[in-house]
Design a protein around this motif. Structure first.
Motif, PDB file in Angstrom:
ATOM      1  N   ASP A   1       0.860  -1.178   0.000  1.00  0.00           N
ATOM      2  CA  ASP A   1       0.000   0.000   0.000  1.00  0.00           C
ATOM      3  C   ASP A   1       0.898   1.230   0.000  1.00  0.00           C
ATOM      4  O   ASP A   1       1.504   1.573   1.018  1.00  0.00           O
ATOM      5  CB  ASP A   1      -0.893  -0.023   1.239  1.00  0.00           C
TER       6      ASP A   1
ATOM      7  N   ARG B   1       0.951   3.900   2.610  1.00  0.00           N
ATOM      8  CA  ARG B   1       1.654   3.603   3.873  1.00  0.00           C
ATOM      9  C   ARG B   1       3.110   3.275   3.556  1.00  0.00           C
ATOM     10  O   ARG B   1       3.661   2.294   4.029  1.00  0.00           O
ATOM     11  CB  ARG B   1       0.975   2.437   4.596  1.00  0.00           C
TER      12      ARG B   1
ATOM     13  N   GLU C   1       6.195   4.329   4.282  1.00  0.00           N
ATOM     14  CA  GLU C   1       7.225   4.118   5.293  1.00  0.00           C
ATOM     15  C   GLU C   1       6.989   2.824   6.070  1.00  0.00           C
ATOM     16  O   GLU C   1       7.935   2.089   6.375  1.00  0.00           O
ATOM     17  CB  GLU C   1       7.287   5.318   6.236  1.00  0.00           C
ATOM     18  N   GLU C   2       5.751   2.540   6.393  1.00  0.00           N
ATOM     19  CA  GLU C   2       5.433   1.317   7.126  1.00  0.00           C
ATOM     20  C   GLU C   2       5.742   0.077   6.290  1.00  0.00           C
ATOM     21  O   GLU C   2       6.331  -0.895   6.785  1.00  0.00           O
ATOM     22  CB  GLU C   2       3.958   1.331   7.532  1.00  0.00           C
ATOM     23  N   GLU C   3       5.356   0.111   5.025  1.00  0.00           N
ATOM     24  CA  GLU C   3       5.608  -1.024   4.138  1.00  0.00           C
ATOM     25  C   GLU C   3       7.119  -1.189   3.904  1.00  0.00           C
ATOM     26  O   GLU C   3       7.627  -2.316   3.864  1.00  0.00           O
ATOM     27  CB  GLU C   3       4.883  -0.826   2.808  1.00  0.00           C
TER      28      GLU C   3
ATOM     29  N   ALA D   1       9.467  -0.460   5.956  1.00  0.00           N
ATOM     30  CA  ALA D   1      10.056  -1.030   7.167  1.00  0.00           C
ATOM     31  C   ALA D   1       9.855  -2.539   7.220  1.00  0.00           C
ATOM     32  O   ALA D   1      10.758  -3.284   7.635  1.00  0.00           O
ATOM     33  CB  ALA D   1       9.445  -0.373   8.402  1.00  0.00           C
ATOM     34  N   ILE D   2       8.691  -3.017   6.781  1.00  0.00           N
ATOM     35  CA  ILE D   2       8.428  -4.464   6.745  1.00  0.00           C
ATOM     36  C   ILE D   2       9.395  -5.146   5.789  1.00  0.00           C
ATOM     37  O   ILE D   2      10.006  -6.170   6.113  1.00  0.00           O
ATOM     38  CB  ILE D   2       6.966  -4.724   6.321  1.00  0.00           C
TER      39      ILE D   2
ATOM     40  N   ASP E   1      13.003  -5.228   7.166  1.00  0.00           N
ATOM     41  CA  ASP E   1      13.198  -6.253   8.189  1.00  0.00           C
ATOM     42  C   ASP E   1      13.428  -7.621   7.558  1.00  0.00           C
ATOM     43  O   ASP E   1      14.314  -8.376   7.977  1.00  0.00           O
ATOM     44  CB  ASP E   1      11.988  -6.312   9.117  1.00  0.00           C
TER      45      ASP E   1
ATOM     46  N   GLU F   1       2.633 -13.309   3.398  1.00  0.00           N
ATOM     47  CA  GLU F   1       2.379 -13.491   4.819  1.00  0.00           C
ATOM     48  C   GLU F   1       2.062 -14.950   5.101  1.00  0.00           C
ATOM     49  O   GLU F   1       1.354 -15.613   4.320  1.00  0.00           O
ATOM     50  CB  GLU F   1       1.223 -12.604   5.275  1.00  0.00           C
TER      51      GLU F   1
END
Length: 383
Positions: free
Chosen positions: A209, A212, A214-216, A218-219, A222, A262
């Motif tokens: 998405d 989002r 920055e959030e994506e 970061a995932i 990782d 996932e």
């Protein structure tokens, strides 16, 4: 022949000469893709390149009669110095890159100058060419000169290999890209693996998405740091570098071309695919003015491309030896293949780079009938 001189650069004019030199040396090469001049210059400047937050570099120009005839960078990545020796870097290992030369004499003196600088910094081994981060354009092109590189891949003259090897450098690692005809369905066995995964309620392959971002990111980071941590040449990305990558890549990030896998709701794998920006950049010849910026903005709204590039894919380490790793990879590749074909008009994919000892990724590439189309080589020499 006029006297040849090599000098370290420092002025704004020198930096511009350094960045602009390939435009002259490759002017007659139909397979060289001119970068945007502003971006090429930005990579050299500490204030514009987050890699310099953990690295230092000295750039050198070779000149005859005041005319630039070659260039090279000598650099030290402090994070690379802390990595295990068996993964390619480690204590005492410096690097050089951004290498171009008009002839063998220039090449030899440039490499020797870079080596001298590295010795002066306490280095005992040199790797090259790496321009300048391992995440940018590592390796020298040694096969695949007959077609242009895709986004974020390098190009070189055929002569460079002989000049580098003539300076005493030995190959230490090969990086390959794979060409894939995405208009064709994958082999039956791959289709069955994908269909099996689709029946598994524990598996979800989702689009990212972009709202989002920055959030994506970061995932994905990782997973990347876990999946790639044992790979040859791995150096973790730092926050300043991640910020830079976000700024550069966000315009060519499309939700349906980047997937996260996932397992029972936990992100365990990802695949990044980018439309080949080089197809839009090549006609601009490095310039956004007077009308290049408008053409590029129109292209970015909904790119129509021949080629999609997969620069990064990763599966968490705990799954890498399992059958599930391949299944997730095949599923992500297939879903992105469908989107690339239907929504962007692409007919070709390029996977890589892939390390020559990455048997898992090589097996996946070969199982879907892709073929090696370019090989890049990294060399080393004791100082």
């Amino acid at each position: 022949m006029a006297d040849l001189s090599i000098r370290a650069i420092s002025s704004k004019a020198d930096y511009k000469t350094f960045a602009d030199l390939p435009f002259r040396l490759y002017a007659d090469d139909p397979n060289w893709v001119p970068p945007l001049k502003g971006e090429a210059l930005g990579l050299l400047l500490p204030e514009k390149n987050g890699w310099f937050s953990h690295a230092k570099a000295q750039l050198f120009l070779a000149e005859r009669d005041g005319k630039a005839v070659g260039r090279i960078s000598a650099h030290i990545d402090t994070l690379a110095l802390t990595m295990p020796v068996e993964q390619g870097f480690g204590p005492g290992t410096g690097q050089w890159g951004l290498f171009d030369a008009v002839d063998g004499e220039v090449a030899a003196k440039l490499v020797a100058t870079a080596e001298d600088w590295l010795r002066g910094q306490g280095m005992t081994r040199a790797l090259g060419p790496i321009s300048m981060s391992i995440w940018e354009e590592p390796g020298l092109l040694i096969e695949g000169y007959d077609h242009p590189p895709t986004i974020m891949m390098g190009h070189a003259k055929r002569e460079y290999r002989g000049w580098i090897e003539g300076a005493g450098y030995e190959p230490v690692k090969r990086l390959m890209t794979y060409d894939l005809d995405i208009t064709q369905d994958f082999p039956k066995i791959v289709q069955r693996i994908i269909q099996s995964g689709e029946r598994n309620d524990s598996i979800r392959i989702r689009e990212v998405d972009k709202s989002r971002f920055e959030e994506e990111a970061a995932i994905i980071l990782d997973i990347l740091n876990d999946a790639w941590s044992d790979n040859w040449g791995f150096v973790p990305l730092t926050p300043p570098e991640i910020d830079d990558i976000g700024v550069k890549l966000k315009p060519i990030v499309f939700n349906d071309l980047i997937r996260i896998a996932e397992l029972d709701g936990r992100p365990v794998a990802f695949m990044i695919t980018l439309p080949d920006l080089n197809e839009a950049l090549k006609p601009l010849k490095g310039n956004l003015l007077p009308f290049g910026w408008a053409k590029l903005l129109l292209w970015l709204r909904r790119p129509k491309v021949r080629t999609m590039r997969v620069p990064l894919m990763g599966v968490v380490k705990e799954l890498q030896s399992s059958r599930l790793a391949g299944q997730l990879a095949f599923m992500m590749i297939e879903y992105i293949r469908r989107a690339a074909l239907k929504r962007y008009g692409a007919t070709r994919g390029e996977i890589g780079w892939v390390l020559d000892d990455n048997q898992g990724m090589r097996s996946i590439a070969e199982t879907i009938d892709s073929q090696v189309n370019k090989i890049y080589q990294i060399y080393a020499r004791a100082l």
